[in-house]
Write a protein that holds these residues in place. Sequence first.
Motif, mmCIF file in Angstrom:
data_model
loop_
_atom_site.group_PDB
_atom_site.id
_atom_site.type_symbol
_atom_site.label_atom_id
_atom_site.label_comp_id
_atom_site.label_asym_id
_atom_site.label_seq_id
_atom_site.Cartn_x
_atom_site.Cartn_y
_atom_site.Cartn_z
ATOM 1 N N ASN A 78 0.811 -1.221 0.000
ATOM 2 C CA ASN A 78 0.000 0.000 0.000
ATOM 3 C C ASN A 78 0.844 1.271 0.000
ATOM 4 O OD1 ASN A 78 -2.469 -1.497 0.196
ATOM 5 N ND2 ASN A 78 -2.035 -1.826 2.369
ATOM 6 N N GLY A 81 -0.222 3.998 -2.694
ATOM 7 C CA GLY A 81 -1.587 4.502 -2.734
ATOM 8 C C GLY A 81 -2.305 4.152 -4.018
ATOM 9 N N THR A 82 -2.122 2.904 -4.497
ATOM 10 C CA THR A 82 -2.735 2.497 -5.758
ATOM 11 C C THR A 82 -4.247 2.598 -5.703
ATOM 12 O OG1 THR A 82 -0.883 0.975 -6.115
ATOM 13 C CG2 THR A 82 -2.847 0.641 -7.452
ATOM 14 N N THR A 83 -4.843 2.235 -4.578
ATOM 15 C CA THR A 83 -6.302 2.293 -4.451
ATOM 16 C C THR A 83 -6.807 3.725 -4.567
ATOM 17 O OG1 THR A 83 -6.271 0.339 -3.024
ATOM 18 C CG2 THR A 83 -8.250 1.718 -2.980
ATOM 19 N N SER A 84 -6.151 4.655 -3.884
ATOM 20 C CA SER A 84 -6.577 6.055 -3.968
ATOM 21 C C SER A 84 -6.350 6.610 -5.369
ATOM 22 C CB SER A 84 -5.817 6.893 -2.933
ATOM 23 O OG SER A 84 -4.422 6.853 -3.180
ATOM 24 N N SER A 169 1.057 9.507 -2.671
ATOM 25 C CA SER A 169 1.233 8.930 -1.336
ATOM 26 C C SER A 169 2.539 9.424 -0.749
ATOM 27 C CB SER A 169 1.238 7.394 -1.413
ATOM 28 O OG SER A 169 1.576 6.847 -0.163
#
Length: 408
Positions: A78, A81-84, A169
């Motif tokens: 994480n 910040g791939t999800t964001s 990130s």
Amino acid sequence: MSDSTPKFVHLSESDARDVLFAEMLEKRAGGDGRWSAGNRDAATRDAKRLAGEGVGARDFLPLRARLVAARLHEDPANAFGTTSFRRASLALTVILGLAALMSGMLTDHLATEGARINLLSPPLLLLIVWNLAVYLLIILKPLMPSGTSRRPLSVREFLSRSLLKAAGSSAVSVEAGTALFLPQCRWLVARALHIAAILFAAGLLAGMAVRGIGTAYHVGWESTWLADNPEAVHTVLNTIYGHLPFCPPVPDVSAVAALAFDAQTASAVDAAPWLLRLMCLLALAIILPRLLLVLKCTVGLAASRRRVRIDLESPYYRSILSVSDAPAVRTTVIVDSTDSVDGLPAHWHDFKAKLKTAEPGSGDVDLLANSAWDGTTSEVLAAVKPAIIHRLLLAFDPSPTPEVEGHG
């Protein structure tokens, strides 16, 4: 780096994430004393042994990166910040698309003035010309000089960097996040803009269609410069609307002259065929080409996730790729014998095997034979393979006396 070392390598998104994360980790851990040059070189040699001989940087660097992360007890899952980033890109597409759709539906007066549709409406023609100019620029861009063809469009670049900043990130460096996500941002922004153009045209058509239910449109033209030249107006209308599929041909010059709003017959003109021509024009000039460009961007986005470029000319990667393939430790057993290695008694070969298995610290174990009386000592020592640390075991025959006369 040697001449055979590549200047860059393409990795998948997950592999590039691990490699960039390891670079950030080593620099940060080196600053606080948790990681040294010795640790770095040891990780490189261990990764090369795990990867096997002849492996390229494309397979070696991700393996080494995961080894570094494990030894420093860090998880890159994480960190970027791939999800964001995915959420921010989806939000950008949705916001631009909805804004374009609503703008198209609420501003269909670009082609109509109340209940009148001006076939020479400058806003409508400019909308078509603008889209054609965009297509022309996209086609000519690869043909431009390398310095300009690689330069992104200013709007796309601004939105791309804004998207990257919004989804950034703090766990990684700016350079690492840029290398991983900026190419994706450019494809995502380009696709979002194409989708917005499609939805704007769709909103414009939908607005006209909905208003047409309760509005009796009047089609015609008016112009200050072409008011007394219906032949020129016919040429313009035939150029714009005369080659559209599923549409009737443009009427002759006399019928076009009767379309002038100041003519008495203008109000009696059937607007439906012209509305069909207008819708077909917007579909062919905007919607269909932009759909193809959306497909192109989707393919490019998938390729950018499979092929993230990592430059290998920085000091960090040069220090990694220049580390010798030699093992950390090598043990060489030199037996005092006039026989060749193959001619040595079996117990020497058993000793070599047991030394390698019983003492893991021995590293690679080699067996050589040499008789000092033969004058080949220098050749035998030259045959010792490279290593960071050498252990040389000299095995003498215990039956002769240990004097020089016995062992040369």
